[in-house]
Design a protein around this motif. Sequence first.
Motif, PDB file in Angstrom:
ATOM      1  N   GLY A  19      44.724  44.358  39.048  1.00 61.91           N
ATOM      2  CA  GLY A  19      44.145  45.694  39.083  1.00 61.91           C
ATOM      3  C   GLY A  19      45.218  46.749  39.198  1.00 61.91           C
ATOM      4  N   THR A  20      44.815  47.970  39.473  1.00 63.63           N
ATOM      5  CA  THR A  20      45.754  49.083  39.614  1.00 63.63           C
ATOM      6  C   THR A  20      45.440  49.863  40.881  1.00 63.63           C
ATOM      7  N   ASN A  37      50.408  48.676  38.649  1.00 67.51           N
ATOM      8  CA  ASN A  37      49.730  47.403  38.445  1.00 67.51           C
ATOM      9  C   ASN A  37      49.967  46.500  39.645  1.00 67.51           C
ATOM     10  N   THR A  51      36.728  48.156  47.580  1.00 67.85           N
ATOM     11  CA  THR A  51      36.924  48.223  46.135  1.00 67.85           C
ATOM     12  C   THR A  51      38.391  48.181  45.739  1.00 67.85           C
ATOM     13  N   GLN A  52      39.259  48.843  46.502  1.00 70.51           N
ATOM     14  CA  GLN A  52      40.674  48.912  46.119  1.00 70.51           C
ATOM     15  C   GLN A  52      41.387  47.580  46.246  1.00 70.51           C
ATOM     16  N   THR A 102      34.491  38.963  40.709  1.00 69.49           N
ATOM     17  CA  THR A 102      34.890  40.025  41.634  1.00 69.49           C
ATOM     18  C   THR A 102      34.534  39.620  43.061  1.00 69.49           C
ATOM     19  N   GLN A 148      39.699  44.574  45.408  1.00 69.32           N
ATOM     20  CA  GLN A 148      38.950  43.603  44.610  1.00 69.32           C
ATOM     21  C   GLN A 148      39.628  43.276  43.296  1.00 69.32           C
ATOM     22  N   GLY A 149      40.394  44.210  42.761  1.00 64.64           N
ATOM     23  CA  GLY A 149      40.948  44.030  41.429  1.00 64.64           C
ATOM     24  C   GLY A 149      39.895  44.299  40.375  1.00 64.64           C
ATOM     25  N   SER A 150      40.342  44.578  39.172  1.00 64.94           N
ATOM     26  CA  SER A 150      39.416  44.904  38.084  1.00 64.94           C
ATOM     27  C   SER A 150      39.308  43.799  37.045  1.00 64.94           C
ATOM     28  N   GLY A 151      40.154  42.768  37.139  1.00 58.74           N
ATOM     29  CA  GLY A 151      40.118  41.687  36.163  1.00 58.74           C
ATOM     30  C   GLY A 151      40.493  40.357  36.783  1.00 58.74           C
ATOM     31  N   ARG A 207      43.490  37.979  41.171  1.00 57.95           N
ATOM     32  CA  ARG A 207      42.872  39.099  40.465  1.00 57.95           C
ATOM     33  C   ARG A 207      43.951  40.116  40.138  1.00 57.95           C
TER      34      ARG A 207
END
Length: 211
Positions: free
Chosen positions: A81-82, A93, A41-42, A35, A44-47, A79
């Motif tokens: 994310g949503t 996505n 945070t928005q 990460t 960074q992505g979640s995966g 990365r």
Amino acid sequence: MKPLLLAAFALLFAGSSYAQYYEVGLGEGVGTISTPSGLPTQYQGSGSSWSGMAAAQYNYNINDYWQIGGTVDISNWKRTGTWNLNGGSTSSNVDFILANPAVAFCLRGNRVIPFYSEINPEIVQSQIYFGLSAGMMFTSNDGKTFTGSDSYVKQFDLENGKGYIIGIQAGYAYYFRRHLGVFGELAPRYVNIMSSDARYGHELEKYHVIN
């Protein structure tokens, strides 16, 4: 600790000169990033996504136990994310492209544990090595935003950046012949990037990752 386990792995083919004083290698492998701390945070992505990487390497063997050299590594940083839409009731996505590509120029030093040939005890048949790396990292990107047919953002790209990289590596090399060998390497590294991205009040211009 999970991002540390998702470190780069490269399988590299190398050739060694007479008496194995120096080695030159080209290779490829896969890598990923953690990460990106420092970004909102928005963004960074979640995966993390695994991507291919290429490397060129030069080593000079001071003796059978110490080695110095340099590497050039090329990879892509992506990365996924949503983003919440319509007040959070639906989501889209998004691919976050941090670098396409990221290019690292590193100097390194290794401690080597040699294993000698039974036929000729003066020849190193294989070796385990581990050491430290440090250098410069440059990221290339266009800073664009791409939307899909539904007019929602599907890809968000950062701008170009540069910074420093430090890390460790460990690997194993096996020499089929005096002038030809193969080796695999695991190389987690810390990267600190300063981007030229001035969007959103400069919120996207500085971040760091484990690569």
